[in-house]
Design a protein around this motif. Structure first.
Motif, short mmCIF file in Angstrom:
data_model
loop_
_atom_site.label_atom_id
_atom_site.label_comp_id
_atom_site.label_asym_id
_atom_site.label_seq_id
_atom_site.Cartn_x
_atom_site.Cartn_y
_atom_site.Cartn_z
N ALA A 103 20.61 3.37 138.87
CA ALA A 103 19.52 3.39 138.09
C ALA A 103 18.40 3.86 138.87
O ALA A 103 17.12 4.56 138.62
CB ALA A 103 19.06 1.95 137.44
N ARG A 383 16.52 0.33 124.78
CA ARG A 383 15.60 1.57 124.92
C ARG A 383 15.31 2.05 126.42
O ARG A 383 14.89 1.27 127.07
CB ARG A 383 14.26 1.20 124.40
CG ARG A 383 13.41 2.40 124.00
CD ARG A 383 11.94 1.98 123.60
NE ARG A 383 12.02 1.17 122.34
CZ ARG A 383 11.89 1.76 121.17
NH1 ARG A 383 11.72 2.99 120.95
NH2 ARG A 383 11.82 0.72 119.80
N HIS A 384 15.52 3.38 126.65
CA HIS A 384 15.34 3.90 127.96
C HIS A 384 13.65 4.02 128.10
O HIS A 384 12.95 4.23 127.19
CB HIS A 384 15.94 5.46 128.09
CG HIS A 384 17.36 5.47 128.16
ND1 HIS A 384 18.13 4.91 129.26
CD2 HIS A 384 18.27 5.83 127.23
CE1 HIS A 384 19.24 5.18 128.90
NE2 HIS A 384 19.32 5.67 128.10
N THR A 417 25.26 5.52 127.65
CA THR A 417 24.27 4.44 127.98
C THR A 417 25.06 3.05 127.73
O THR A 417 24.84 2.27 128.64
CB THR A 417 23.18 4.28 126.94
OG1 THR A 417 22.60 5.62 126.95
CG2 THR A 417 22.32 3.14 127.04
N HIS A 426 21.99 -1.15 134.10
CA HIS A 426 20.87 -1.92 133.47
C HIS A 426 21.28 -3.19 132.56
O HIS A 426 22.49 -3.31 132.44
CB HIS A 426 20.23 -1.02 132.42
CG HIS A 426 19.91 0.24 132.77
ND1 HIS A 426 18.55 0.58 133.47
CD2 HIS A 426 20.44 1.67 133.07
CE1 HIS A 426 18.68 2.07 133.82
NE2 HIS A 426 19.78 2.62 133.58
#
Length: 656
Positions: A103, A383-384, A417, A426
């Motif tokens: 990330a 949510r990015h 994702t 993440h």
């Protein structure tokens, strides 16, 4: 200038640096001893007593010899300390990069990171091994000389003038430190950008040639080089002012102190011996300051790079490691502590508000072996950063232990994702993911990485033999293990056809391979690992559909009791999965097996129709097996003929 970040890098080798500083101080004492001996000889000549000058002059070569030995030893100790500090710092930064995870790297440029890890750390070596020991000597030697001058000359003026000149030479350049640091930062930022631009251009040269953009990129690189040149000149201007102030203080202080000493001798206030001692020692008082200025310029690259090193050290990982005592266990990406263990009913998670209950996954027979853990995804939302809408919103399903589950859906549905959350690159904004009966955010990251093998869309292979690339997953893997994994990935025959077989060195990043070959080697590497969970993100997207179908069936057999989650776009890659989960708009819209989803005539059915008719799996597929029985050991050096001798290499090699 003392930078706290560089002092932190010096702590592991402080003993060696102290020894280097002590040896350098011994060399400086040699300079003082030579000055005293020469002053005594000159004073004897001035008294018309040449015989008294012989003994001091005979001692001078001995002092020079001792100095040379001490100086050599000091350089050896300092170089060893600098090398150790350099290796430790680079290892620490690489380990930090590993903890920051993928990330972090998505928000940085590889060339900039390379500049910090290579050029910046090399600059720190010079700063630590040469500048810091000289700094210690500089703060010790001038006060000793000033004390000697004050004792030798009864008049206070020579010592006071010399002290003022020493302070001016040491402190006046510090007024420019802030400006010099700003110019150095601008120079390093431009240097990092230029490194990143050059690396990106080299890696993308085929694309630049195909687009006819080589000339435009070359002009952009020339402009970047010119900006770095201007930043370098601007930094040098400030640095030259710094050097000019130091030289002015050194030369001016020396001249004034000598004149005052001569005036004192002419007035009968000092003997000839005292006068010559003051003349010789005055020069030695400024020698450490001149040496410090030289070493400062040699190690300035390390000071310029200190900001990049500090940024890398202080960067916060996107996820916290429960095994790291510095991080609160289970903290999410926002730093909020999450409860451990199973949460309440996922249909009504905390913080869900008015959200509708997440759909319960339909329960299918597991049939898996007890060795592999299952995966449970409970009401995941993510949510990015900067995105207008969530990539995942209320995703809820389970992956049965020891079975193959496929994730399908249109582009942007959130499949990749979700896999990044499963690999814990993440943490989700809401919900939880369980591996077996444990939340993955309560598992130490090293333990989680050992349990999960990932094959992503962008595979990475190293400039090393094929066998070494595969053994990254399991260093103790045997030749039979390599052959079995390569066969399951559909790459064994191509490896064996190489001139050097398993010992063939791949190009950097596997550029000598086709996209499909890189993917299949990465898949073989994942199969070779002992990880009980496999996450495959478009792992066969670069191969043709017939080969993809065959690889998928081989994967089912090779996976054994592992839990597999496969992301794919083409029907051939998912039709044999035990279970298929369909995502759309960040939500689970369908869940079942191939036959039931076709019968439902929903999104999956349209997906299959768009990809062409999917025939049922046929074990009598026309593709022949790739090699002999996997139980037979395969010589990693290459294919062998029936007599056991190595087969002749293929002319020109294969395109692997």
């Amino acid at each position: 200038m003392i930078h706290p970040e560089l002092l932190a890098a010096a702590r592991p080798v402080r003993r060696s640096l102290l020894i280097a500083g002590a040896l350098l101080f011994a060399v400086t004492l040699g300079h003082l001893a030579r000055a005293v001996l020469l002053a005594l000889a000159l004073a004897a000549v001035a008294r018309s007593d040449p015989a008294a000058a012989v003994a001091p002059l005979l001692w001078v070569p001995a002092v020079v010899l001792v100095q040379a030995l001490l100086h050599h030893r000091q350089r050896v100790v300092a170089a060893a300390a600098g090398a150790e500090a350099r290796v430790r710092l680079r290892d620490e930064l690489l380990e930090r990069l590993g903890r920051l995870g993928p990330a972090h790297l998505t928000g940085t440029r590889a060339g900039a990171v390379r500049a910090t890890l290579v050029d910046g750390v090399e600059g720190c070596d010079v700063y630590l091994s040469r500048y810091l020991p000289q700094l210690v000597v500089t703060w010790i030697t001038p006060p000793l000389v000033l004390l000697a001058v004050a004792v030798l000359v009864p008049a206070p003026f020579p010592a006071l003038v010399l002290a003022a000149a020493v302070l001016l030479a040491l402190l006046a350049p510090r007024a420019w430190d802030r400006l010099l640091a700003r110019r150095g930062g601008e120079h390093w930022d431009g240097y990092e950008r230029l490194n990143a631009d050059y690396l990106e251009a080299l890696q993308g040269m085929p694309a630049l040639r195909a687009a006819g953009a080589v000339g435009r990129v070359r002009r952009r690189l020339e402009e970047g080089s010119e900006r770095v040149h201007r930043a370098t000149v601007a930094k040098l201007r400030v640095s030259l002012v710094d050097t000019g102030l130091t030289d002015l203080a050194v030369q001016g202080g020396t001249v004034v102190a000598v004149l005052l000493a001569c005036w004192s001798a002419a007035g009968g206030n000092a003997s000839a011996t005292a006068t010559y001692l003051v003349l010789m020692l005055t020069s030695e008082a400024f020698r450490p300051i001149r040496d410090l200025s030289r070493e400062w310029h040699s190690g300035y690259l390390g000071v310029s790079a200190a900001g990049g090193i500090a940024a890398l050290r202080s960067a916060r990982p996107s996820v916290t490691d429960p095994a790291d005592p510095a991080d609160p266990a289970g903290a999410g990406k926002s730093g909020r502590a999450k409860p451990h263990g199973p949460t309440a009913d996922p249909a009504d998670p905390a913080g869900a508000g008015d959200r509708s209950p997440a759909p319960r996954p339909r329960t299918l027979p597991t049939g898996g072996r007890p060795g592999a853990p299952g995966i449970t995804v409970r009401d995941i939302a993510f949510r990015h950063p900067g995105a207008a809408r969530p990539a995942l919103d209320g995703v809820h399903f389970s992956v049965d232990p020891g079975r193959v589950t496929a994730l399908v859906g249109p582009s942007g549905a959130g499949k990749s994702t979700l896999l990044s959350l499963l690999a814990r690159h993440h943490d989700p904004d809401r919900g939880e993911i369980l591996l077996g009966d444990r939340r993955i955010d309560t598992l130490p990251l090293a333990d989680l990485r050992r349990r999960i093998a990932v094959v992503s869309q962008r595979t990475h292979l190293f400039h090393a033999p094929v066998s070494e690339n595969l053994r990254l997953a399991r260093p103790d893997a045997s030749a039979t293990d390599l052959a079995r994994a390569a066969r399951a990935a559909g790459i064994l025959d191509e490896i064996l056809s190489l001139p050097r077989g398993w010992d063939t060195v791949l190009g950097e990043r596997g550029e000598t391979l086709s996209g499909g070959q890189r993917q299949r080697l990465a898949l073989a590497r994942a199969l070779l690992s002992r990880a009980p969970v496999l996450l495959l993100d478009e792992a066969t997207s670069a191969v043709d559909e017939h080969r993809e179908s065959r690889i998928t069936r081989d994967l089912l057999a090779a996976a054994g009791d592992r839990t597999c989650l496969v992301v794919a776009h083409r029907p051939a890659a998912v039709r044999d999965a035990h279970r298929i989960v369909v995502l759309d708009g960040g939500r689970v819209v369908e869940d079942g097996d191939h036959a039931s989803l076709l019968a439902a005539d929903g999104l999956y059915s349209s997906f299959v129709a768009a990809g062409g008719p999917v025939r049922p799996a046929d074990p009598r597929d026309s593709h022949p097996p790739e090699s002999s029985d996997p139980s037979e050991p395969t010589d990693p050096s290459g294919r062998r003929n029936p007599s056991g001798a190595p087969a002749a290499p293929v002319a020109g090699g294969a395109a692997l």
